[in-house]
Design an enzyme around this catalytic site. Structure first.
Site, PDB file in Angstrom:
ATOM      1  N   ASN A  53       5.467  -5.766  -4.456  1.00  0.00           N
ATOM      2  CA  ASN A  53       5.091  -4.539  -5.214  1.00  0.00           C
ATOM      3  C   ASN A  53       3.671  -4.117  -5.050  1.00  0.00           C
ATOM      4  OD1 ASN A  53       7.194  -2.521  -5.989  1.00  0.00           O
ATOM      5  ND2 ASN A  53       7.877  -3.759  -7.286  1.00  0.00           N
ATOM      6  N   HIS A  86       1.086 -12.622   0.084  1.00  0.00           N
ATOM      7  CA  HIS A  86       1.804 -11.999  -0.785  1.00  0.00           C
ATOM      8  C   HIS A  86       2.020 -10.903  -0.927  1.00  0.00           C
ATOM      9  CE1 HIS A  86       3.655 -12.471  -4.981  1.00  0.00           C
ATOM     10  NE2 HIS A  86       3.470 -11.357  -4.744  1.00  0.00           N
ATOM     11  N   ARG A 111      -0.704   1.163  -5.305  1.00  0.00           N
ATOM     12  CA  ARG A 111      -2.174   1.090  -4.909  1.00  0.00           C
ATOM     13  C   ARG A 111      -3.117   1.129  -3.886  1.00  0.00           C
ATOM     14  NH1 ARG A 111      -1.846  -4.597  -8.024  1.00  0.00           N
ATOM     15  NH2 ARG A 111       0.469  -3.466  -9.263  1.00  0.00           N
ATOM     16  N   ARG A 121       3.283 -17.781 -18.602  1.00  0.00           N
ATOM     17  CA  ARG A 121       1.973 -17.233 -17.569  1.00  0.00           C
ATOM     18  C   ARG A 121       1.562 -16.530 -17.997  1.00  0.00           C
ATOM     19  NH1 ARG A 121       2.959 -11.118 -14.778  1.00  0.00           N
ATOM     20  NH2 ARG A 121       1.151 -11.581 -13.118  1.00  0.00           N
ATOM     21  N   GLU A 153       8.904 -12.468   2.766  1.00  0.00           N
ATOM     22  CA  GLU A 153       9.809 -12.666   2.466  1.00  0.00           C
ATOM     23  C   GLU A 153      11.084 -12.203   3.614  1.00  0.00           C
ATOM     24  OE1 GLU A 153      11.230 -13.475  -1.853  1.00  0.00           O
ATOM     25  OE2 GLU A 153       8.998 -14.507  -2.315  1.00  0.00           O
ATOM     26  N   ASN A 154      11.004 -11.246   3.197  1.00  0.00           N
ATOM     27  CA  ASN A 154      12.547 -10.400   3.323  1.00  0.00           C
ATOM     28  C   ASN A 154      12.239  -9.277   4.983  1.00  0.00           C
ATOM     29  OD1 ASN A 154      14.742 -11.048   1.629  1.00  0.00           O
ATOM     30  ND2 ASN A 154      12.924 -10.036   0.439  1.00  0.00           N
ATOM     31  N   HIS A 159      -2.655 -13.487  -8.626  1.00  0.00           N
ATOM     32  CA  HIS A 159      -1.488 -13.820  -8.042  1.00  0.00           C
ATOM     33  C   HIS A 159      -1.679 -15.349  -7.760  1.00  0.00           C
ATOM     34  CE1 HIS A 159       0.553  -9.695  -5.787  1.00  0.00           C
ATOM     35  NE2 HIS A 159       0.954  -9.690  -6.406  1.00  0.00           N
ATOM     36  N   GLU A 216       6.603 -18.653  -9.040  1.00  0.00           N
ATOM     37  CA  GLU A 216       6.124 -18.535  -9.743  1.00  0.00           C
ATOM     38  C   GLU A 216       6.016 -19.703 -10.995  1.00  0.00           C
ATOM     39  OE1 GLU A 216       5.022 -14.646  -9.115  1.00  0.00           O
ATOM     40  OE2 GLU A 216       3.428 -14.660  -9.544  1.00  0.00           O
ATOM     41  N   ASN A 220       7.464 -14.965 -19.941  1.00  0.00           N
ATOM     42  CA  ASN A 220       6.553 -14.140 -18.888  1.00  0.00           C
ATOM     43  C   ASN A 220       6.443 -12.601 -19.610  1.00  0.00           C
ATOM     44  OD1 ASN A 220       5.095 -12.519 -17.088  1.00  0.00           O
ATOM     45  ND2 ASN A 220       6.115 -12.778 -14.875  1.00  0.00           N
TER      46      ASN A 220
END
Ligand code: ADP
Length: 403
Positions: A211, A208, A241, A91, A335-336, A180, A386, A7
């Site tokens: 960040n 998703h 963003r 990627r 996820e967290n 994504h 990914e 990546n």
């Protein structure tokens, strides 16, 4: 088959060497600060052995030479010969309208990728540098390109078009592409595998939230809408963003602040979102601490705005698909953060969606169903991977060529 996943970003290269026979991550790491002072490589082998190498890494090709060197090294390495690397998966951020799936990289494919540079001037050039470098360093090893945009190429035109003069689409390919895609594809498929249901019959929404954040509606195995657009700025509120914003406000700010497009781009991409609202950080952990431990009102507002936007998108995608079977959370926040999940899912019982609080509370970074067994909508946490998806695509393409 051993696959090296790369990546390549503007000043970094992340890599993973995956043995697809047992999905073992043999080694993983990152080269950082390429072309800058203090460049280094951080490397970890599957047995936990770590290495950090410093050096003058002025170009991506040199960074990749460092990676191949450490993979081969006696002390830190995982392979004895470069011939053990069967294929390389890259990627690639933007595939424009040219790529609706992963591809075996040929000169023709590279030419098409180069045509997409205009659409992602910051991302595609370093992705391509990685490809050129690998052609030079491992000329006999097959390479595959996996695009962030490809999964969303199934969106219908009424979903991807902007309501601006059609000629601008024809002239400059201005439309929504979505990003994504590799993550949304991976977690949606994985969710169906875990539940034992047929991917091609489900209505799925994948959130998703890292960040960067985006949300996708997947109907019968196909992306039908996603929140990021022509660039990754549209849609959800993100670390730095703004997400969706009235163009009228953009024009007004540019006039009043007397700034041009470059500064405006920086303002909405780097100084907005959770950071801009909270004034604390772009990192949701620090914002949660400020909001809940220090009673910081703007931090709390940032969290509420973030969650409200996700909720609104979930609602609109349920309407767009005519229902929902599975809702998936992924990315660092998804996820967290049990708090974010709980707030987003509040008051959705009318949809037949009930959360098992005991399962959600404290649940981090594991595959798990967090809805109650009787919940009509299955809600899940699926950590994204990914790199594994890129390796899987690479394996499929390379194996099918050998047949
Ligand atoms: P990227 O988009 O850069 O890959 P990640 O998916 O790693 O980002 O997500 C980063 C975000 O996830 C940060 O806002 C971070 O605070 C958040 N995050 C990571 N761990 C936790 C946690 N335990 N609780 C809350 N948020 C977390």
């Amino acid at each position: 088959m051993k696959i090296l996943v790369l990546n390549c970003g503007s000043s970094s290269i992340k890599y993973k060497l995956i043995n697809m026979a047992n999905k073992e991550v043999m080694a993983t790491g990152v080269v950082e600060k390429i072309g800058l002072k203090g460049s280094f490589l951080k490397h970890k082998r599957s047995d936990g052995t770590k290495a950090q190498l410093e050096g003058e890494i002025l170009e991506h090709q040199v960074g990749i030479e460092y990676i191949l060197g450490v993979l081969l090294s006696e002390k830190y390495g995982s392979i004895k010969d470069l011939e053990e690397i069967d294929a390389v998966g890259h990627r690639v951020v933007h595939g424009g309208e040219a790529f609706n799936s992963s591809v075996f990289i040929t000169d023709e494919v590279i030419a098409k990728m180069e045509e997409c540079i205009d659409l992602a001037p910051l991302h595609n050039p370093p992705n391509l540098k990685g490809i050129y470098a690998m052609q030079e360093l491992l000329p006999n090893v097959p390479q595959v390109g996996v695009f962030d945009t490809a999964f969303h190429q199934t969106m219908p035109d009424y979903s991807y078009m902007y309501a601006i003069p059609y000629s601008l689409y024809e002239k400059y390919s201005i439309r929504r592409y979505g990003f994504h895609g590799t993550s949304h594809r991976y977690v949606s498929k994985r969710a169906c595998d875990i539940l034992g249901v047929d991917y091609t019959t489900q209505k799925i929404i994948t959130c998703h939230m890292g960040n960067g954040a985006s949300i996708t509606a997947i109907k019968n195995g196909k992306s039908m809408d996603t929140s990021m657009g022509f660039t990754p700025l549209e849609g959800l509120i993100m670390g730095t963003r703004s997400g969706d914003l009235d163009i009228g406000a953009v024009n007004y700010i540019m006039d009043r602040e007397n700034i041009g497009t470059r500064s405006a781009n920086t303002l909405f991409n780097k100084h907005s979102g959770l950071l801009g609202i909270s004034g604390v950080s772009s990192d949701s952990r620090e914002i949660e601490d400020a909001a809940y431990k220090n009673n910081n009102k703007r931090a709390l507002l940032a969290i509420e705005m973030f969650n409200y936007r996700v909720k609104k998108y979930i609602g609109s995608y349920i309407a767009a698909m005519g229902g929902i079977d599975i809702l998936v959370f992924t990315g660092g926040i998804g996820e967290n953060s049990d708090q974010h999940r709980e707030d987003i899912l509040k008051d959705m019982e009318y949809l037949g969606l009930t959360i098992d609080k005991a399962k959600n509370d404290g649940m981090r970074g594991k595959e798990m169903v967090i809805s109650k067994p009787e919940s009509k909508v299955k809600v899940m946490v699926v950590p994204t991977d990914e790199e594994l998806m890129i390796a899987q695509d690479t394996l499929n393409i390379v194996s099918s060529m050998k047949k």
